[in-house]
Structure formats: C-alpha cells, structure tokens
Design an enzyme around this catalytic site. Structure first.
Site, PDB file in Angstrom:
ATOM      1  N   TYR A 135      20.960   6.882 -64.449  1.00 56.99           N
ATOM      2  CA  TYR A 135      20.186   7.031 -63.342  1.00 56.99           C
ATOM      3  C   TYR A 135      18.816   7.710 -63.617  1.00 56.99           C
ATOM      4  CZ  TYR A 135      24.084   5.988 -60.711  1.00 56.99           C
ATOM      5  OH  TYR A 135      25.208   5.261 -60.067  1.00 56.99           O
ATOM      6  N   LYS A 190      33.215   4.374 -71.637  1.00 53.66           N
ATOM      7  CA  LYS A 190      33.379   2.914 -71.979  1.00 53.66           C
ATOM      8  C   LYS A 190      33.084   3.090 -73.602  1.00 53.66           C
ATOM      9  CE  LYS A 190      33.785  -1.482 -71.325  1.00 53.66           C
ATOM     10  NZ  LYS A 190      34.696  -2.193 -70.854  1.00 53.66           N
ATOM     11  N   ASP A 222      36.900   0.398 -67.061  1.00 54.80           N
ATOM     12  CA  ASP A 222      37.682  -0.773 -66.320  1.00 54.80           C
ATOM     13  C   ASP A 222      39.019  -0.623 -66.078  1.00 54.80           C
ATOM     14  OD1 ASP A 222      37.635  -0.565 -69.109  1.00 54.80           O
ATOM     15  OD2 ASP A 222      37.417  -2.891 -69.286  1.00 54.80           O
ATOM     16  N   ASP A 246      30.125   7.595 -59.620  1.00 50.17           N
ATOM     17  CA  ASP A 246      29.483   7.137 -58.435  1.00 50.17           C
ATOM     18  C   ASP A 246      30.417   5.852 -57.878  1.00 50.17           C
ATOM     19  OD1 ASP A 246      27.835   6.521 -56.384  1.00 50.17           O
ATOM     20  OD2 ASP A 246      25.997   5.716 -57.602  1.00 50.17           O
ATOM     21  N   ASP A 250      33.814   6.572 -54.927  1.00 49.98           N
ATOM     22  CA  ASP A 250      33.956   5.577 -53.581  1.00 49.98           C
ATOM     23  C   ASP A 250      35.099   4.838 -53.512  1.00 49.98           C
ATOM     24  OD1 ASP A 250      31.492   6.692 -52.808  1.00 49.98           O
ATOM     25  OD2 ASP A 250      30.549   4.754 -52.595  1.00 49.98           O
TER      26      ASP A 250
END
Ligand code: NAD
Length: 356
Positions: A135, A190, A222, A246, A250
């Site tokens: 980001y 990852k 994943d 992020d 959620d």
C-alpha cells in the site's frame, strides 16, 4: 485522561453517541472532546482532517472514532475524500498495529452463514501491520511497460516491501497479545512466492525465540483464507502484513455474521490508539436509528483496556454486552425470530442498564 471523540459521517454520530453514553455511566476520570472528521469536517473546514482535529487527536490519550465516508463525496479529489482522514491519522500518530478481534457470540451463531458448530464461541484476534507493505511501497504508478510481452502498453505497478525492524515490531505486538490469550501465534505470509514474505517468516521465527511460552506456526495466505472458513477456531492470534491482513480480517469479520458487532484498535508503540468499529459509515441506514452500536461500544472497551489501562472497566462493558444479547435484545442487523428488535439508542440504554 483525555479522549478525542471523532464521530464522522453516516451512522458515525449515532453509534458514537451510544458509546459515549456507556463511558459516561462508568464515571471514570475521562474528559471527552468532540471534533469533526471525514465528510463532516470537509463540509465545515474544507478538509477531512483539519488541523484542529489532528491537534486534538495528537494531544489525546486515545481516540474514539465512528466512521467516515459517503457516496456524495466520491467525486472529490482523492486527498479530500473522507477516507483520507483515517490514513492521515494512522500516519501522523504512527499507528502501526491493527487489532481486529473476530468473536462469535453463542447467541448470534444463527447470524453466521457457517454452521453453528464451526463458528459458535469463536474468539480469534487478527494483528495486521498497518504502515507498510504494497500500500505504501514505492515506486508505484501507471506507465508504459518498459519490457515484456506487453511492452509499450499501459501498466500499473506497486512495490511490496517490509524492513526487518517493521516486521520485528509487529511480531512483538502479536507475541505479547498471545501471552494474554491462548499463547498461539500463526504468522501468515506467501513465502513460497514473495521475497518480502521470506524475510517476514525469517524475522517472525527469530523473534519467536524470545517468547518460548508462545507457540508459533506459519501458514501461506491462500491456506489461511481456506482454514478461516473450514476451522476458524483452530486459530488464536493471526499476525500478518497490511495487504493480507486487510482481506483476512474482513473474511474473519463475516464469519461472525454481523459486521455491526466487531470492534478494532490501531495502536502506536506506546499503546496510544485509535478505536473504531470494523464497519464503515453505512450511509444506507444513516439517520434511521437502526444501526448497531455494539461494535463501537466494544471499541470503547478495547480503549479502556489497551490505552487507558482499565481492564476491569473494559470487562464490565464486555459482560454488559453479553448480558444484553442473552436477554434477546437485537438491532435489526442481528435480529432473528424470537428475539426483540430495538433501536440504536435503546441498545445503548440496555448496555448501560446491564452495567449494573
Ligand atoms: P459499510 O460497512 O458502511 O456497510 C456495509 C453494509 O453493512 C451496509 O449494508 C450497512 O448498512 C451495514 N452496516 C454497517 N455497519 C452497520 C451497523 N453498525 N449496524 C447495522 N448495519 C451496518 O461499508 P460500505 O457500504 O462498503 O461503505 C460505506 C461508506 O463507508 C463508504 O464511503 C466507505 O468508504 C466507508 N468506509 C469507512 C470505513 C471507516 O470509516 N473506517 C471503513 C469501511 C468503509
């Protein structure tokens, strides 16, 4: 102790009013000062985070935040949009550790889309790094691709990066948090593909040696996304970077059925923090008196625990919320047949009454 109260837009003022009501009833030595933020601040002062609001937030011991945003501001330049206020506060206050608990109360398992035996009693904590990652990494932009199969075509690009000290400080936050829970940390990355993640995993493993009483495991993002819907209760604390956090936070929020129930905290290195519900400003229901204030009330409880060191008062609020749910009182978003539907203000009153 000084609290900056920033209600914001949409349902923000309605839900923050209920949290303030609960805090006042505790009769703690708190002084609360309110300032506009987001679209409300843009309307008054021409900026979503005016200097007076930022100064108040800087000088406070903690910030109680509602939510910002409304579709009517979507055409503004990016730097003037309400959501920039949150990014500005995170940056100016150096809030780097985001705590997102996902708790599924037994009484609300029916609101989840998963089977009750999978989510009933769920209590996990996602610790998300908030200042780094793709980001904020540079370079980023849109350009003409310099090489490759599509050389010359427009391409967008971002840079994922994390430095060792950044990973170290969030690792310490996660291990310390685990010590107050079930002493298990799952670090999500990852590392089979990304260099950034390789360093992340290396540093997590190194810091874990200082916490021999906490069990560390690693999981690819994943797989973590799958395990969160398959066996969410197998987690205690999940620690991860900004991008993965992020998305996973959620996902974890939705396991619990209602986003209206979930608090969050963003802390700096001294545990000063910004406390806000996990949801947005819900302009679709603003002004109707039907929003669920419990996420904000529980955020106020987190504020008492983490920034003001008042764990007993935090627990009083959390127990009161639990009692209200056991009594069958529900706002519209968590209403099911056989329970009693009440308004935003009635929910605040019910929590105050349950404080005893
Ligand atoms: P949202 O979280 O505001 O709403 C999603 C859905 O959940 C809506 O149907 C809403 O009515 C419902 N909902 C949310 N909170 C609720 C509550 N307390 N009680 C009952 N129902 C509730 O997300 P969105 O619709 O994608 O975004 C709306 C605005 O909020 C946008 O401008 C967005 O940018 C902003 N936003 C702000 C924050 C923040 O302030 N931290 C976070 C996310 C989105």
């Amino acid at each position: 102790m000084n609290i900056a109260v920033l209600p914001g837009d949409g349902i923000g003022p309605e839900i923050v009013a209920e949290a303030v009501k609960v805090l006042k009833d505790l009769q703690l030595p708190l002084s609360m000062e309110t300032a506009p933020v987001g679209g409300a601040a843009y309307d008054i002062a021409g900026h979503p985070l005016p200097p007076a609001t930022l100064d108040l937030a800087k000088s406070a011991d903690a910030i109680l935040f509602g939510a910002v945003g409304d579709w009517k501001y979507d055409t503004l330049a990016r730097e003037l949009r309400p959501e920039q206020a949150i990014l500005g506060l995170r940056k100016h206050l150096a809030l780097f550790a985001n705590f997102r608990p996902a708790i599924c109360y037994q009484e609300l398992t029916a609101a989840s889309s998963l089977k009750p035996e999978i989510v009933g009693g769920l209590d996990i904590l996602i610790v998300r790094e908030l200042n780094g990652d793709i980001y904020f990494g540079s370079p980023k932009g849109i350009r003409n691709a310099p090489d490759g199969l599509f050389a010359g075509a427009r391409e967008g690009f971002d840079t994922m990066r994390y430095s060792e000290p950044e990973i170290e400080r969030i690792a310490h936050v996660a291990f310390e948090a685990a010590r107050k829970r079930h002493r298990k940390v799952c670090s999500v990355d990852k590392s089979n593909v990304l260099e950034t993640s390789q360093l992340w995993r290396e540093v997590m493993t190194r810091v874990a040696k200082e916490y021999s009483d906490v069990e560390l495991s690693h999981m690819y993002v994943d797989n973590a996304a799958m395990q969160l819907v398959k066996a969410p209760k197998s987690f205690d604390v999940i620690v991860t970077g900004n991008l993965f956090g992020d998305i996973l936070s959620d996902e974890a929020a939705m396991l619990t059925g209602s986003i209206g129930m979930l608090p969050s905290a963003s802390l700096d290195k001294n545990n000063k923090g910004l406390y806000e519900p996990s949801h947005g400003s819900a302009p679709d229901i603003a002004g109707k008196g039907i929003a669920n204030p419990l996420a904000t009330i529980l955020s106020a409880a987190m504020m008492l625990r983490f920034s003001l060191n008042l764990p007993k008062d935090a627990q009083r609020i959390e127990t009161a919320v639990q009692k209200v749910l056991v009594q069958g009182l529900r706002t519209a978003d968590i209403y099911t047949e056989g329970t009693q539907k009440i308004s935003t203000a009635q929910m605040g009153d019910a929590v105050v009454k349950a404080l005893g």
